[in-house]
Design a protein around this motif. Sequence first.
Motif, PDB file in Angstrom:
ATOM      1  N   TYR A 231      19.938  49.190  14.894  1.00  0.00           N
ATOM      2  CA  TYR A 231      19.966  50.028  13.685  1.00  0.00           C
ATOM      3  C   TYR A 231      21.322  50.044  12.986  1.00  0.00           C
ATOM      4  O   TYR A 231      21.461  50.654  11.926  1.00  0.00           O
ATOM      5  CB  TYR A 231      19.552  51.459  14.027  1.00  0.00           C
ATOM      6  CG  TYR A 231      20.293  52.017  15.216  1.00  0.00           C
ATOM      7  CD1 TYR A 231      21.607  52.460  15.116  1.00  0.00           C
ATOM      8  CD2 TYR A 231      19.675  52.091  16.457  1.00  0.00           C
ATOM      9  CE1 TYR A 231      22.290  52.942  16.214  1.00  0.00           C
ATOM     10  CE2 TYR A 231      20.345  52.581  17.566  1.00  0.00           C
ATOM     11  CZ  TYR A 231      21.651  53.012  17.444  1.00  0.00           C
ATOM     12  OH  TYR A 231      22.330  53.485  18.531  1.00  0.00           O
ATOM     13  N   GLY A 232      22.353  49.416  13.569  1.00  0.00           N
ATOM     14  CA  GLY A 232      23.635  49.452  12.904  1.00  0.00           C
ATOM     15  C   GLY A 232      24.763  48.834  13.711  1.00  0.00           C
ATOM     16  O   GLY A 232      24.634  48.619  14.927  1.00  0.00           O
ATOM     17  N   PRO A 233      25.893  48.536  13.052  1.00  0.00           N
ATOM     18  CA  PRO A 233      27.064  47.985  13.745  1.00  0.00           C
ATOM     19  C   PRO A 233      27.764  49.063  14.547  1.00  0.00           C
ATOM     20  O   PRO A 233      27.531  50.259  14.352  1.00  0.00           O
ATOM     21  CB  PRO A 233      27.933  47.498  12.596  1.00  0.00           C
ATOM     22  CG  PRO A 233      27.611  48.439  11.485  1.00  0.00           C
ATOM     23  CD  PRO A 233      26.144  48.750  11.617  1.00  0.00           C
ATOM     24  N   LYS A 234      28.665  48.642  15.429  1.00  0.00           N
ATOM     25  CA  LYS A 234      29.335  49.621  16.286  1.00  0.00           C
ATOM     26  C   LYS A 234      30.669  49.084  16.777  1.00  0.00           C
ATOM     27  O   LYS A 234      30.894  47.870  16.835  1.00  0.00           O
ATOM     28  CB  LYS A 234      28.450  49.975  17.492  1.00  0.00           C
ATOM     29  CG  LYS A 234      28.001  48.769  18.312  1.00  0.00           C
ATOM     30  CD  LYS A 234      27.118  49.186  19.473  1.00  0.00           C
ATOM     31  CE  LYS A 234      26.646  47.959  20.256  1.00  0.00           C
ATOM     32  NZ  LYS A 234      26.036  48.308  21.549  1.00  0.00           N
ATOM     33  N   ILE A 235      31.542  50.021  17.102  1.00  0.00           N
ATOM     34  CA  ILE A 235      32.764  49.710  17.833  1.00  0.00           C
ATOM     35  C   ILE A 235      32.453  49.928  19.301  1.00  0.00           C
ATOM     36  O   ILE A 235      32.049  51.030  19.704  1.00  0.00           O
ATOM     37  CB  ILE A 235      33.927  50.616  17.397  1.00  0.00           C
ATOM     38  CG1 ILE A 235      34.259  50.401  15.918  1.00  0.00           C
ATOM     39  CG2 ILE A 235      35.157  50.366  18.281  1.00  0.00           C
ATOM     40  CD1 ILE A 235      35.230  51.428  15.361  1.00  0.00           C
ATOM     41  N   ASP A 236      32.610  48.911  20.117  1.00  0.00           N
ATOM     42  CA  ASP A 236      32.450  49.024  21.565  1.00  0.00           C
ATOM     43  C   ASP A 236      33.813  48.911  22.227  1.00  0.00           C
ATOM     44  O   ASP A 236      34.578  47.981  21.915  1.00  0.00           O
ATOM     45  CB  ASP A 236      31.536  47.925  22.113  1.00  0.00           C
ATOM     46  CG  ASP A 236      30.060  48.231  21.910  1.00  0.00           C
ATOM     47  OD1 ASP A 236      29.720  49.413  21.744  1.00  0.00           O
ATOM     48  OD2 ASP A 236      29.250  47.276  21.925  1.00  0.00           O
ATOM     49  N   ILE A 237      34.108  49.835  23.129  1.00  0.00           N
ATOM     50  CA  ILE A 237      35.354  49.771  23.894  1.00  0.00           C
ATOM     51  C   ILE A 237      35.002  49.238  25.272  1.00  0.00           C
ATOM     52  O   ILE A 237      34.202  49.828  26.005  1.00  0.00           O
ATOM     53  CB  ILE A 237      36.053  51.130  23.976  1.00  0.00           C
ATOM     54  CG1 ILE A 237      36.503  51.581  22.575  1.00  0.00           C
ATOM     55  CG2 ILE A 237      37.278  51.043  24.859  1.00  0.00           C
ATOM     56  CD1 ILE A 237      35.520  52.413  21.840  1.00  0.00           C
ATOM     57  N   GLN A 238      35.568  48.086  25.609  1.00  0.00           N
ATOM     58  CA  GLN A 238      35.196  47.340  26.799  1.00  0.00           C
ATOM     59  C   GLN A 238      36.148  47.621  27.962  1.00  0.00           C
ATOM     60  O   GLN A 238      37.361  47.783  27.776  1.00  0.00           O
ATOM     61  CB  GLN A 238      35.201  45.842  26.508  1.00  0.00           C
ATOM     62  CG  GLN A 238      34.300  45.427  25.347  1.00  0.00           C
ATOM     63  CD  GLN A 238      32.844  45.637  25.631  1.00  0.00           C
ATOM     64  OE1 GLN A 238      32.277  46.636  25.206  1.00  0.00           O
ATOM     65  NE2 GLN A 238      32.237  44.704  26.350  1.00  0.00           N
TER      66      GLN A 238
END
Length: 421
Positions: A231-238
């Motif tokens: 449903y949308g883009p995201k910032i992922d913290i790995q």
Amino acid sequence: MYDHRKIGRELGLFDSDPLIGAGLPYWLPAGAAVRRALESYISEVERRAGYQQVYSPVLGKRELYEISGHWAKYHDDMYPPMDIGEEQLVLRPSICPHHALMFRSRSHSYRELPLRFSELGGQYRAELSGAIAGLTRVRAMQLNDAHIFCRLDQVAGEAESALALINQAYADLQISPSRYVLALPDESLNSPQSNYVGDAESWAHAVEILREVLKNAGIDYEDAPGDAAFYGPKIDIQMMDSAGREFSLSTVQIDFHQPERFGLEYIGADGNKHRPVMVHRAIVGSIERAVAQLIEVHGGAFPAWLAPVQLVVLPISDDEEKVAAEVSRRALDRGLRVEIAHADEGSLGARIRENRWAPYQAVIGAREAAAGELAIRERDGNRHDPAPIGAVLDEIAERCVPGALRRRSELSSPAAVRSGA
């Protein structure tokens, strides 16, 4: 790094049983103490940042997830529906549809926005047995989730605030991400067979906002085409585990889709109805993954505010047992997690070694008992001169408050968080 599966079991933090099932760990008392401390911390940080805590059921009708899009795009990772009378109920794979319904249950003015719902709630994934790994890949998790309903002009600020809360939590937890990722759709976005929902214009706008958020935060990041939510883009913290495997811990997402699907509205300053935007965010992601990372980074030597036992009281002989009990009571009154390593449990040296994971040890000999004092030994070997019991316990209690919660006035509002105060 340490293997959280090995250390976690050695320290009695968590375990599993075949009769419960793979990917369904249970928390032992020491692990439950760490988990409660983490949950309390997140709850208080969120409260000070203007979030309102809610609770929602872990079940929902299949129709709910058909509306949200999860059933069409995500059903392979969901548990099969349960037929209950004329209804089909599903263990939820995500909390966001429930929060969308909460927003929809009341009328809202633009003056109320942003409206921030937070929940520490259960969600469930039908993971295959081969994919399960300790606490980092489980079938039932407790997610530190939140959904912010806001006007379009508020989206960037709310995403910035969420990212700042995440980075503050990492500082308090003393963990560091391996990298930041901007998860984007792949080239199928505009095709009829796309795994994504929504129009290309909304996606482009959401991506632009998140790029600006990362730029303003001065964070280096990598694009990850194909890793966006449906449903949308995201910032992922790995994060990286002890085996060198990477996993996502925290996230910030922008969602134009679900407000549309659920018909969410607010009354604008012009008196007309408008569509809000949803910002999804998780400060520490699932509690399971967060604790796994903490174990692997700290090897059981948790920051003082998270330690299962923060203070161990060590009477040198039976003569000091009564004083040790009184010290324990006074420590408990200050909110500390405390245990007594009794004199008949071994030599003083042996008891000190056995309790080496505790941030603070209080040795009580005849002199300390007579003077009403404690001699503190810290985990790193640093020793303090004897001092009055009350003063020592007050200082330990203050040290056992995470940094974000000491800065009381500075975290009182999202604006303060955004400013980097």
